[in-house]
Write an enzyme that holds these catalytic residues in place. Sequence first.
Site, PDB file in Angstrom:
ATOM      1  CD  GLU A  69      -2.495   1.762   0.456  1.00 10.72           C
ATOM      2  OE1 GLU A  69      -3.357   1.031  -0.034  1.00 10.72           O
ATOM      3  OE2 GLU A  69      -2.282   2.926   0.054  1.00 10.72           O
ATOM      4  CG  ASP A  96       3.646   3.930  -6.946  1.00 14.89           C
ATOM      5  OD1 ASP A  96       3.269   3.022  -7.723  1.00 14.89           O
ATOM      6  OD2 ASP A  96       3.308   5.116  -7.080  1.00 14.89           O
ATOM      7  CG  ASP A 118      -7.390   4.380  -6.032  1.00 13.33           C
ATOM      8  OD1 ASP A 118      -8.355   4.339  -5.257  1.00 13.33           O
ATOM      9  OD2 ASP A 118      -6.209   4.462  -5.640  1.00 13.33           O
ATOM     10  CE  LYS A 122     -11.285  14.566 -14.143  1.00 17.74           C
ATOM     11  NZ  LYS A 122     -10.788  15.427 -13.089  1.00 17.74           N
ATOM     12  CG  ASP A 154     -17.162  -0.511  -6.695  1.00 19.85           C
ATOM     13  OD1 ASP A 154     -15.921  -0.571  -6.545  1.00 19.85           O
ATOM     14  OD2 ASP A 154     -17.773   0.565  -6.857  1.00 19.85           O
ATOM     15  CB  THR A 191     -11.684  -5.526   0.285  1.00 20.21           C
ATOM     16  OG1 THR A 191     -12.635  -4.732  -0.427  1.00 20.21           O
ATOM     17  CG2 THR A 191     -11.138  -6.606  -0.635  1.00 20.21           C
ATOM     18  CD  GLU A 192     -10.620  -2.846   5.133  1.00 17.01           C
ATOM     19  OE1 GLU A 192     -10.200  -3.265   4.032  1.00 17.01           O
ATOM     20  OE2 GLU A 192     -10.002  -3.010   6.206  1.00 17.01           O
ATOM     21  CE1 TYR A 193     -11.713   1.987  -0.017  1.00 19.77           C
ATOM     22  CE2 TYR A 193     -13.025   2.650  -1.912  1.00 19.77           C
ATOM     23  CZ  TYR A 193     -12.124   2.964  -0.914  1.00 19.77           C
ATOM     24  OH  TYR A 193     -11.647   4.240  -0.801  1.00 19.77           O
ATOM     25  CD  GLU A 194     -15.748  -8.364  -1.760  1.00 11.36           C
ATOM     26  OE1 GLU A 194     -14.525  -8.348  -1.511  1.00 11.36           O
ATOM     27  OE2 GLU A 194     -16.343  -9.362  -2.176  1.00 11.36           O
TER      28      GLU A 194
HETATM   29  N1  SAM Z   1      -8.101  -2.935  -1.497  1.00  9.93           N
HETATM   30  C1  SAM Z   1      -8.737  -2.111  -0.495  1.00  9.93           C
HETATM   31  C2  SAM Z   1     -10.202  -2.426  -0.414  1.00  9.93           C
HETATM   32  O1  SAM Z   1     -10.722  -3.088  -1.320  1.00  9.93           O
HETATM   33  O2  SAM Z   1     -10.857  -2.064   0.579  1.00  9.93           O
HETATM   34  C3  SAM Z   1      -8.507  -0.607  -0.756  1.00  9.93           C
HETATM   35  C4  SAM Z   1      -9.139  -0.061  -2.001  1.00  9.93           C
HETATM   36  S1  SAM Z   1      -8.729   1.646  -2.281  1.00  9.93           S
HETATM   37  C5  SAM Z   1      -9.942   2.190  -3.401  1.00  9.93           C
HETATM   38  C6  SAM Z   1      -7.301   1.533  -3.310  1.00  9.93           C
HETATM   39  C7  SAM Z   1      -5.987   1.544  -2.548  1.00  9.93           C
HETATM   40  O3  SAM Z   1      -4.921   1.311  -3.454  1.00  9.93           O
HETATM   41  C8  SAM Z   1      -5.693   2.887  -1.860  1.00  9.93           C
HETATM   42  O4  SAM Z   1      -5.408   2.668  -0.499  1.00  9.93           O
HETATM   43  C9  SAM Z   1      -4.473   3.416  -2.622  1.00  9.93           C
HETATM   44  O5  SAM Z   1      -3.593   4.173  -1.811  1.00  9.93           O
HETATM   45  C10 SAM Z   1      -3.831   2.144  -3.119  1.00  9.93           C
HETATM   46  N2  SAM Z   1      -3.036   2.326  -4.342  1.00  9.93           N
HETATM   47  C11 SAM Z   1      -3.437   2.956  -5.470  1.00  9.93           C
HETATM   48  N3  SAM Z   1      -2.459   2.956  -6.403  1.00  9.93           N
HETATM   49  C12 SAM Z   1      -1.416   2.295  -5.832  1.00  9.93           C
HETATM   50  C13 SAM Z   1      -0.107   1.981  -6.283  1.00  9.93           C
HETATM   51  N4  SAM Z   1       0.325   2.376  -7.505  1.00  9.93           N
HETATM   52  N5  SAM Z   1       0.710   1.298  -5.464  1.00  9.93           N
HETATM   53  C14 SAM Z   1       0.298   0.928  -4.217  1.00  9.93           C
HETATM   54  N6  SAM Z   1      -0.934   1.199  -3.723  1.00  9.93           N
HETATM   55  C15 SAM Z   1      -1.777   1.879  -4.529  1.00  9.93           C
END
Ligand code: SAM
Length: 214
Positions: A69, A96, A118, A122, A154, A191-194
Amino acid sequence: MRVKHKPWAKDRLEEFPAIYIKNPEDFKGSWHEVFGNNNPIHIEIGSGKGQFISGMAKANPEINYIGIEMIESVLVSALDKAIEAEVPNLRLVARDAKMLEESFEKGEIAQIYLNFSDPWPKKRHTKRRLTNPSFLTIYERLLPKAGEIHFKTDNRSLFEYSLVAFSEYNMLLTFVSLDLHNSDYEGNIKTEYEEKFSAKGFPIYRLEAKFDRN
Ligand code: SAM
């Protein structure tokens, strides 16, 4: 995603070196030593607050898991879940995904999970999507030939984009569901988002893909 900045996150993470790996580059090619066994290593990229990766580690003790993360203020919540889970087969890394080849050797990862990545809707941000071909090139190097990517979301647009991206990359899609929670797929860990989006009535899309077409 809006993130509450936690200036103390870095210090808190560093208090738990048995879980949080501060310098993952030091273990490139030797992650099995970190875990003290030769079990396969699965990673989740963008693991957020860590519910999935902790749940997976608890459910599958014979697999080693690494949650990756890039935001420390988010990863610190995953740390709390990892402490609570009390599992020896889970580590957390703040990096990253672009930089993963600095921390992992070719073929060192057996499986990759992408959950609710994410969507970057865009067009000018397409390259940031974790299923963009530039990331697929990285994943292909990290995985062995038979290694798989498991992806759920989703977001229908991101799912469609990813199906096309994987297909155009000549990957083999081995599982596709347009409504995971109403499918016969077993053993799903949410997951939390799920949890958040399925509670609002959104269907969850899921796919499994691999680079080796044989
Ligand atoms: N997977 C979790 C869930 O389903 O609840 C979190 C989903 S959240 C929308 C997306 C996560 O991916 C964010 O915490 C973001 O910081 C991380 N993220 C996005 N791009 C990333 C990257 N290039 N490398 C590492 N983490 C990344």
